[in-house]
Design an enzyme around this catalytic site. Structure first.
Site, PDB file in Angstrom:
ATOM      1  N   TYR A 255     -15.850  25.277 -27.027  1.00 49.93           N
ATOM      2  CA  TYR A 255     -15.425  26.678 -26.897  1.00 49.93           C
ATOM      3  C   TYR A 255     -14.632  27.099 -28.151  1.00 49.93           C
ATOM      4  O   TYR A 255     -14.934  28.116 -28.778  1.00 49.93           O
ATOM      5  CB  TYR A 255     -14.554  26.832 -25.647  1.00 49.93           C
TER       6      TYR A 255
HETATM    7  O1  LIG Z   1      -5.650  31.065 -24.887  1.00 50.29           O
HETATM    8  C1  LIG Z   1      -6.764  30.678 -25.020  1.00 50.29           C
HETATM    9  O2  LIG Z   1      -7.212  30.484 -26.113  1.00 50.29           O
HETATM   10  C2  LIG Z   1      -7.623  30.384 -23.832  1.00 50.29           C
HETATM   11  O3  LIG Z   1      -6.850  30.506 -22.649  1.00 50.29           O
HETATM   12  C3  LIG Z   1      -7.479  30.050 -21.490  1.00 50.29           C
HETATM   13  O4  LIG Z   1      -7.649  28.660 -21.607  1.00 50.29           O
HETATM   14  P1  LIG Z   1      -6.525  27.715 -21.030  1.00 50.29           P
HETATM   15  O5  LIG Z   1      -5.251  27.854 -21.769  1.00 50.29           O
HETATM   16  O6  LIG Z   1      -7.117  26.362 -20.946  1.00 50.29           O
HETATM   17  O7  LIG Z   1      -6.268  28.357 -19.582  1.00 50.29           O
HETATM   18  P2  LIG Z   1      -6.451  27.751 -18.115  1.00 50.29           P
HETATM   19  O8  LIG Z   1      -7.805  27.265 -17.892  1.00 50.29           O
HETATM   20  O9  LIG Z   1      -5.929  28.763 -17.171  1.00 50.29           O
HETATM   21  O10 LIG Z   1      -5.463  26.497 -18.124  1.00 50.29           O
HETATM   22  C4  LIG Z   1      -4.070  26.715 -18.229  1.00 50.29           C
HETATM   23  C5  LIG Z   1      -3.359  25.400 -18.229  1.00 50.29           C
HETATM   24  O11 LIG Z   1      -3.539  24.753 -16.977  1.00 50.29           O
HETATM   25  C6  LIG Z   1      -3.957  23.414 -17.166  1.00 50.29           C
HETATM   26  N1  LIG Z   1      -4.816  23.045 -16.015  1.00 50.29           N
HETATM   27  C7  LIG Z   1      -6.009  23.604 -15.846  1.00 50.29           C
HETATM   28  C8  LIG Z   1      -6.807  23.270 -14.793  1.00 50.29           C
HETATM   29  C9  LIG Z   1      -6.371  22.317 -13.884  1.00 50.29           C
HETATM   30  O12 LIG Z   1      -7.053  21.965 -12.900  1.00 50.29           O
HETATM   31  N2  LIG Z   1      -5.133  21.774 -14.065  1.00 50.29           N
HETATM   32  C10 LIG Z   1      -4.334  22.108 -15.108  1.00 50.29           C
HETATM   33  O13 LIG Z   1      -3.221  21.573 -15.233  1.00 50.29           O
HETATM   34  C11 LIG Z   1      -4.684  23.407 -18.494  1.00 50.29           C
HETATM   35  O14 LIG Z   1      -4.631  22.131 -19.064  1.00 50.29           O
HETATM   36  C12 LIG Z   1      -3.876  24.426 -19.280  1.00 50.29           C
HETATM   37  O15 LIG Z   1      -2.800  23.801 -19.874  1.00 50.29           O
HETATM   38  C13 LIG Z   1      -8.815  30.733 -21.283  1.00 50.29           C
HETATM   39  O16 LIG Z   1      -9.533  30.125 -20.238  1.00 50.29           O
HETATM   40  C14 LIG Z   1      -9.646  30.766 -22.542  1.00 50.29           C
HETATM   41  O17 LIG Z   1     -10.791  31.562 -22.324  1.00 50.29           O
HETATM   42  C15 LIG Z   1      -8.791  31.316 -23.660  1.00 50.29           C
HETATM   43  O18 LIG Z   1      -9.445  31.491 -24.838  1.00 50.29           O
END
Ligand SMILES: O=C(O)[C@H]1O[C@H](OP(=O)(O)OP(=O)(O)OC[C@H]2O[C@@H](n3ccc(=O)[nH]c3=O)[C@H](O)[C@@H]2O)[C@H](O)[C@@H](O)[C@@H]1O
Length: 449
Positions: A255
């Site tokens: 991504y």
């Molecule tokens: O800022 C960005 O660049 C990105 O932010 C999000 O990506 P992400 O930060 O991974 O957001 P989430 O999927 O909501 O995850 C948030 C946090 O929760 C954590 N997480 C996620 C899923 C899970 O089951 N458990 C968990 O602890 C992830 O590791 C992450 O630290 C968006 O999904 C992306 O499309 C975007 O581009």
């Protein structure tokens, strides 16, 4: 001296016979020439048919025409979602600004989370907005349809279509001379890239190129383009807070790699065609009407339904952190980017001079551990989560994000004003109301069926 004509009966008969012989022979000649003529025509037609069937270029041409016809049918017939005079009127109506010198913006991904909020904000301040969205099923399309209804109630048309459909893009830019494109359509989600890598290439690389091609070569005037990059481009960068000046050549997920590719592609189109392009690196945007695939959203669902949630932490026990950014703040940044975008300099694929090329962080400048985000949700929803603390798997996630937003503050008038507790409160209120209303509707539907 010439002798006088023989007027005897026998001579008269002989002259008559000879006349008849001449007439008959003339008739025979003209009949046979007609026959010959017809034979020639038949032979020519046969030759043309033979040539058409065996000559590859002609075959290609006939295939091309059929393809072109069928794609044009897509634009013109009434059984599709776009094309036709009524459709064009609708597009123009939606695109017409209500304020003097208002912007005319094509918002791709308009039925998405950020797209919906930006479209509403633009419309509310009097700009003209036309949305484009393919309503794919990466997450619940009914939520996207609900956002579309919300936009429609505010006078924003969202056209059902894909950014890879260059015919549709061309048509839209023909119908309306958009001053700006806010390009938010993308395949989002960091971890899903391991399950469906191709969808990221299709939307984030091919789709971006399709859009920039039409904007650079077809649109006259060329619009200024503002598009969604991602905080994930910082990848394995360890310098904090993340600054636009830091290196972004070590993406940790496909991504992130496609978003980084997008930034390189933006540079190319700016350099060759004079397109004005601004990339915005979003940092984990959250809020009402959000994305169900994101952690805060799915955690709310799991907490309320009593399902376990996996909270990631680093191998050494340190917390995984995100610079969670509230949607209203991101909207301010997007509108600031549109307002400060300079005009593109080219037209018809020809650059006329150097054009603006920018990239900005839109974050909260205040990272929060994921476990703390869960704690806030538990409090707001009045229910304890069934937490399972899991070591961060090899899934493309990075340990933390933290934005330096000083450039966006200086150039776009950006301010991150919402802390996580305040923003999640607004999200939780919306979430409970939305799904409550939906389950009531479903129950009514089931009762009346
Ligand atoms: O800022 C960005 O660049 C990105 O932010 C999000 O990506 P992400 O930060 O991974 O957001 P989430 O999927 O909501 O995850 C948030 C946090 O929760 C954590 N997480 C996620 C899923 C899970 O089951 N458990 C968990 O602890 C992830 O590791 C992450 O630290 C968006 O999904 C992306 O499309 C975007 O581009």
């Amino acid at each position: 001296m010439a002798s006088p004509p023989d007027t005897s009966k026998a001579a008269k008969l002989e002259r008559c016979n000879s006349y008849l012989r001449r007439v008959n022979s003339a008739k025979i000649i003209s009949a046979s020439s007609r026959l010959l003529f017809r034979a020639c025509i038949v032979a020519t037609v046969a030759l043309i048919l033979l040539f058409a069937l065996h000559c590859p270029p002609l075959l290609l041409l006939s295939h091309y025409s059929a393809a072109a016809r069928s794609s044009h049918r897509g634009l013109l017939s009434s059984d599709v979602t776009y094309g036709g005079a009524a459709w064009e009127r609708e597009v123009r109506r939606s695109a017409t600004p209500r304020r003097r010198s208002g912007l005319t913006v094509l918002v791709t991904g308009a039925a998405g989370f950020v797209g919906t909020h930006c479209s509403l904000a633009l419309k509310k301040r009097g700009d003209g907005v036309v949305g484009l969205d393919n309503f794919n099923s990466y997450y619940d399309p009914s939520l996207k349809r609900a956002r579309q209804s919300l936009l429609s109630r505010h006078g924003v048309l969202v056209v059902d279509g894909d950014i890879n459909d260059t015919l549709l893009l061309t048509k839209l830019l023909d119908v309306v001379p958009f001053s700006h494109v806010l390009h938010l359509a993308a395949q989002a989600g960091v971890r899903y890239a391991m399950r469906n890598p191709q969808s990221y290439v299709t939307s984030n690389v091919a789709g971006l190129v399709a859009l920039l091609e039409v904007a650079a070569k077809h649109a006259d005037p060329q619009p200024a383009v503002v598009w969604a990059s991602s905080s994930s481009v910082y990848g394995l960068n360890t310098a904090t807070p993340f600054s636009e000046l830091h290196r972004t050549d070590r993406p940790a997920s496909l991504y992130a790699a496609t978003k980084k590719a997008g930034e390189a592609i933006a540079h190319t189109y700016n350099h060759i065609y004079g397109l004005s392009i601004t990339g915005l690196r979003f940092f984990t945007v959250y809020g009402p009407w959000g994305r169900p695939d994101m952690a805060y959203f799915s955690f709310a669902n799991y907490i309320l339904s009593g399902k376990p949630i996996a909270v990631f932490r680093m191998q050494d026990g340190t917390a995984v952190q995100r610079d969670f950014t509230y949607i209203d703040d991101v909207v301010t940044g997007c509108l600031g980017a549109l307002d400060t975008a300079e005009r593109s300099t080219g037209s018809g694929g020809k650059k006329r001079g150097p054009a603006q090329l920018r990239v900005y962080n839109l974050g909260n400048a205040s990272p929060v551990p994921v476990a703390k985000m869960v704690g806030i949700l538990e409090e707001l929803l009045g229910k304890k989560a069934r937490k399972q603390v899991v070591t961060l798997p090899q899934n493309g996630d990075v340990p933390y994000t933290h934005a330096n937003v000083s450039m966006a503050e200086r150039d776009l008038g950006y301010r991150a004003t919402t802390d996580l507790a305040t923003g999640l409160k607004k999200f939780a209120r919306w979430y409970v109301e939305y799904y409550d209303r939906r389950s009531k509707k479903e129950a009514e539907g089931a009762a009346s069926a």
